[in-house]
Design a protein around this motif. Structure first.
Motif, PDB file in Angstrom:
ATOM      1  N   ALA C 325       0.836  -1.204   0.000  1.00 34.25           N
ATOM      2  CA  ALA C 325       0.000   0.000   0.000  1.00 34.25           C
ATOM      3  C   ALA C 325       0.871   1.254   0.000  1.00 34.25           C
ATOM      4  O   ALA C 325       0.579   2.236  -0.700  1.00 34.25           O
ATOM      5  CB  ALA C 325      -0.940  -0.015   1.211  1.00 34.25           C
ATOM      6  N   ASN C 326       1.945   1.230   0.782  1.00 34.63           N
ATOM      7  CA  ASN C 326       2.888   2.361   0.747  1.00 34.63           C
ATOM      8  C   ASN C 326       3.350   2.629  -0.682  1.00 34.63           C
ATOM      9  O   ASN C 326       3.397   3.783  -1.127  1.00 34.63           O
ATOM     10  CB  ASN C 326       4.113   2.062   1.617  1.00 34.63           C
ATOM     11  CG  ASN C 326       3.833   2.154   3.116  1.00 34.63           C
ATOM     12  OD1 ASN C 326       2.876   2.796   3.539  1.00 34.63           O
ATOM     13  ND2 ASN C 326       4.658   1.495   3.918  1.00 34.63           N
ATOM     14  N   LEU C 327       3.695   1.579  -1.383  1.00 32.04           N
ATOM     15  CA  LEU C 327       4.230   1.736  -2.739  1.00 32.04           C
ATOM     16  C   LEU C 327       3.152   2.212  -3.706  1.00 32.04           C
ATOM     17  O   LEU C 327       3.419   3.029  -4.586  1.00 32.04           O
ATOM     18  CB  LEU C 327       4.829   0.408  -3.219  1.00 32.04           C
ATOM     19  CG  LEU C 327       6.067  -0.057  -2.436  1.00 32.04           C
ATOM     20  CD1 LEU C 327       6.441  -1.490  -2.813  1.00 32.04           C
ATOM     21  CD2 LEU C 327       7.255   0.885  -2.689  1.00 32.04           C
ATOM     22  N   VAL C 328       1.944   1.690  -3.530  1.00 31.22           N
ATOM     23  CA  VAL C 328       0.839   2.109  -4.402  1.00 31.22           C
ATOM     24  C   VAL C 328       0.612   3.612  -4.289  1.00 31.22           C
ATOM     25  O   VAL C 328       0.394   4.309  -5.280  1.00 31.22           O
ATOM     26  CB  VAL C 328      -0.450   1.339  -4.048  1.00 31.22           C
ATOM     27  CG1 VAL C 328      -1.681   2.032  -4.623  1.00 31.22           C
ATOM     28  CG2 VAL C 328      -0.353  -0.107  -4.531  1.00 31.22           C
ATOM     29  N   PHE C 329       0.722   4.134  -3.071  1.00 29.35           N
ATOM     30  CA  PHE C 329       0.442   5.563  -2.858  1.00 29.35           C
ATOM     31  C   PHE C 329       1.693   6.442  -2.948  1.00 29.35           C
ATOM     32  O   PHE C 329       1.634   7.643  -2.710  1.00 29.35           O
ATOM     33  CB  PHE C 329      -0.238   5.759  -1.504  1.00 29.35           C
ATOM     34  CG  PHE C 329      -1.655   5.273  -1.486  1.00 29.35           C
ATOM     35  CD1 PHE C 329      -2.674   6.039  -2.059  1.00 29.35           C
ATOM     36  CD2 PHE C 329      -1.982   4.041  -0.951  1.00 29.35           C
ATOM     37  CE1 PHE C 329      -3.985   5.597  -2.069  1.00 29.35           C
ATOM     38  CE2 PHE C 329      -3.297   3.583  -0.962  1.00 29.35           C
ATOM     39  CZ  PHE C 329      -4.297   4.364  -1.523  1.00 29.35           C
TER      40      PHE C 329
END
Lengths: 344, 344, 344, 344
Positions: C325-329
């Motif tokens: 999720a960190n990477l997605v955002f």
């Protein structure tokens, strides 16, 4: 704030490192050791590989006073009685996790601990701080004596009734149970896996050194009888449960007693009084600074049973030490300690 | 002697199979089940592969009376209240391991067990037998009610003082701890590994159904007050420890109390009173029929602390059931039960 | 960012709650459930008392798209195959922790999972993301398929050699061991404490559904043989160890192999390659997002043994999901995940 | 037969005491110690209170030859290399549980054990006896070398295929897992509860001293390649599982391989080959002398996976030693060893 830790290789030290690593106001400055100078901490604690790069340094009070804003003593009991005064004299702020300065009466200390007490002068200077039960602010104190693990669980469980003078004298029995990490990294036959696994033991029957610490505080609440206090070793790593038995004065109902507890801890972020009929299990506070409490009144016997659980290494040691450090420096009490328990 | 077991798929049943497999006078004749007819027992218990070849049979009282010399009921509490009378009427000799016939007062049973009591007629016929505390021989009895696990540990720990009328009324508190196998093969969220491992819980606070069983026996000793009795679940499979607190009358010294216990159990092969200052751990009786007891008197508080440990599946269930069967048939009390605890 | 969690009552969900509670950029917005609407999460997870106040809501894709910025699916495998497309169609960003979208070949999924595959259209849209092994950025992706626990430990252990084409075809055997929490809160006889404690089991021999996930990735590395992969259940709550055996091509020395690993993971903050001769234990990553790796080459046999450990609920589930999720955002990869393992 | 035990305070010794206490033909005559003369065994092992009354005596070969019919050496490896020859010269019959006389090639012993080998003369006289695999009777032998725990589980798992010459050279990998009691009462940081609990470790990677013992026996079966053999420490007290991987020659089906095992062990009372598709767990042999074996063939990879479990202290040490003693004296092989595993 720069933090120094003496005794980082013990389990209390490991927890201090874990907490301070994520703390918004503290950072680890130096780790000190009496015997392993030059060793990397991750040679001792592989879980810290790449996180805490510090090399263990030798103890040097003058240098420590310069290099740190606060020093935590996570050393074996007995070591602090000499070391703390040296550090304090050099100007360090000291949070002592040992038992050496908790007992104000040196005769009591020597009777229960079976070792020589620290100097009375320094004992008197030490501020014993179980934050939820403190009568006055500790902000600005130079020397904090951090409570023991069993006394923390037990006193938080007993204080609301005791302070309300509703505990019948002579009625208190505490049956306490602890996980094995309370013994730290003690290397002994009694501490090896195959001896403790699948086993439940009672130990130090009638002789646990935490008895005078609990009684000292109870006396401040005007409860003056000796208590019966037994300790058991449970085959798990972390967790303490104090099952506390007492007789309540004043014909309170279960709900009134429960309300007394709810009110007492209403502004205390780390104490969670459970609903009536619900009792905490030790794993519900694992790796956190919480103390969870359940309350029951038995009409058949007129007795109250209080169940109080903590993580012995957190609220029972390192977590409470950081809570105290927060208060000493005027930070928010929960700074760096708001994380959830780890479950399952 | 041909042995039938109803409920062999439970843990109590598994222990009966283990004991009787090596017993000099009993042999397993048939295994009965209400729901798994035709299944091989080793499909349920792989550890019995090649040892106990029996196929589970359906319950048939007439046939059971013909095929067996004694039937052990290792079924869930509640099942025996119907089944035992049927078997007894058909002529079986029955050793009942459930709680259904232990409580002589049916109102008490229904209050504590929250279910309908067995018929009073059969309850009266049942002989409650905790062998070390029996007043008379049970040889030739047709119907034995085997004690509960907690009552066995607790009553053996308390009896010498209670029978000597040296326990102060109203002073008894029992803090009991059990391994998880006491819950049997109950399939529930609360019984799964990840919920219990590394966890210590209190349960059934003030409401455990073993309370009336203990109090019923204490009344026979003329101790008439209700007791405080709490139970905890410890992350281990086997073992019970009852830590018993009470106030002794009569100004006895610790040594006198200890001598009282030594004398009381002098001819009881399964009770081992430890030396003064030595306390038993649960693993020291694992997989055996022993009850080990340690005794302490605290001059500060005037309280006695008694520690009593058993294996809940053995002296707390199957082992004691075989001990009772030995006595019913006039065999040596220790027949088939002389083996050493398994350690570590 | 507002986070919604479907399946918060499972262990993966509990870990998501723990992580997100302390995450600098995410906050828990809503918890969803298919069966327990209206229940407070702390009735299910007492450890969350006073921390996560949310009441479980029913699943409603339209409302969820409005109320959340990202939804984590921590539901049982099989549930996501229907639910994820509904949420995605409604506009949600979805991180799926189940196995439903990991296997690109639907025949393989149906063979190994023994259930109907999700629609091929949505499987193709799902981005399988094991961050350390991704070929391209996932920033801005709408639908992430989070890897399985065993594949995470195994692929991180095997990738440096495999991607370097230095693994001999047909040589790979993986002996994997997991703590019990991998089975979640499954209520079954096989999952109860007394059956698993003090016990070591092999399970799903040659049939574990994580085999095709590992082989799918290995094929991307041009390693095309089937692997032998066995899984064992270890009596502990958390932790996975994959012991990986293979034959290295190219006459590399142990030091050269080790250097290959060091280089491969040089910029990967969650992979810690241990020094030569040092091997990680599972507890050294408990409650953290680390994967620790140890490497050994045996000249006698020409075989490499790689040891890879993770916390199955963290890097093996919730931790990696938050990392994704960190990477997605576009947040820092380590945001909210920098905390130390909990030890002991 | 009068039995003497040297090293009764170790866990192997404790198990010998448990078995011999109930053995129909052996009785404990004397316990010997190099360092604790005069101590009562129950001061060390409280579980033996009232069962084994012996006081520890000092080692005196001449007296031991007079007082015993057979001596078991349950001492640390290294001690037997000196002691066994002294006892044998004095006329004792000796069953040696250490590794000192297992390896016939002294260079191999010294390489793997990192200590000086016993004299070649006595090594040649020692009869290595893993009863199920012996080529000839050991009745009347004076000096038995009892196999190691890992070799017992591993060789019993591998022998049927290896003796049938159906194992492809170079294909064998053994992933072995053991409970902690294998380390005995070693007092070290690595052996304490908090370090091992909830933890899974690999140890002695590529260097375990049981490798040459397994390879020595495999060579007798004409399997001549070195094996890959790794050992793991599992958080439980007892039990070993060897998961054995190999490639079978000859296009056998799974059923044919299984039949090979059934036939091979048809007259071996302590080896239980499970049905196809069923695999043993370690607890299914706890406290017993059984070795349980499960077999699987994977058509995808052409590999066989064999799972072999024992209780490391029983079939892996004391139980097998008594089995060997039974054979030496011409008793029934199962005498004193027929008891059921303890479950749960």
């Amino acid at each position: 704030m720069r933090v120094g830790i003496v005794g980082a290789t013990g389990y209390g030290g490991a927890e201090l490192l874990r907490i301070i690593h994520s703390h918004p106001h503290f950072e680890i400055s130096s780790l000190y050791t009496s015997s392993q100078q030059g060793k990397d901490i991750h040679k001792h604690y592989a879980h810290l590989t790449g996180i805490i790069p510090s090399t263990l340094e030798e103890i040097n009070p003058i240098k420590m006073a310069q290099d740190t804003d606060v020093v935590f003593l996570a050393v074996p009991t007995g070591v602090a009685s000499q070391l703390a005064p040296e550090l304090l004299s050099a100007g360090c702020i000291v949070i002592d996790l040992t038992g050496d300065f908790r007992i104000k009466n040196t005769e009591d200390y020597e009777f229960w601990y079976k070792r020589k007490a620290a100097s009375k002068e320094w004992i008197d200077k030490a501020v014993y701080s179980l934050p939820e039960l403190n009568d006055s602010s500790i902000e600005g104190s130079q020397f904090i004596s951090n409570p023991g693990c069993y006394p923390t669980a037990t006193l938080l469980g007993i204080a609301p009734l005791a302070k309300a003078k509703m505990l019948k004298e002579g009625s208190v029995i505490v049956d306490a149970k602890s996980g094995v990490s309370g013994a730290g990294q003690t290397i002994s036959l009694g501490n090896i896996y195959s001896e403790l696994n699948e086993n439940l033991k009672i130990y130090k029957v009638n002789h646990h050194q935490h008895i005078p610490e609990i009684e000292q505080m109870l006396k401040q609440f005007d409860y003056n009888s000796p208590i019966t206090f037994q300790t058991h070793l449970v085959p798990m790593t972390r967790g303490i449960m104090s099952t506390i038995y007492g007789t309540a004065e004043g014909n309170l109902t279960e709900e009134e007693i429960w309300q007394l507890y709810k009110d007492f801890y209403t502004d205390k972020p780390f104490v969670r009084v459970r609903d009536i009929g619900v009792f905490p299990a030790t794993k519900e506070v694992t790796a956190s600074n919480y103390c969870d409490i359940g309350i029951s009144f038995d009409e058949r016997t007129g007795r109250v049973t209080i169940v109080s659980v903590i993580d012995n290494l957190m609220k029972g040691a390192a977590g409470q030490a950081v809570q105290n450090a927060n208060l000493v420096f005027g930070f928010e009490e929960t700074a760096g300690l708001k994380f959830s328990p780890v479950y399952p």
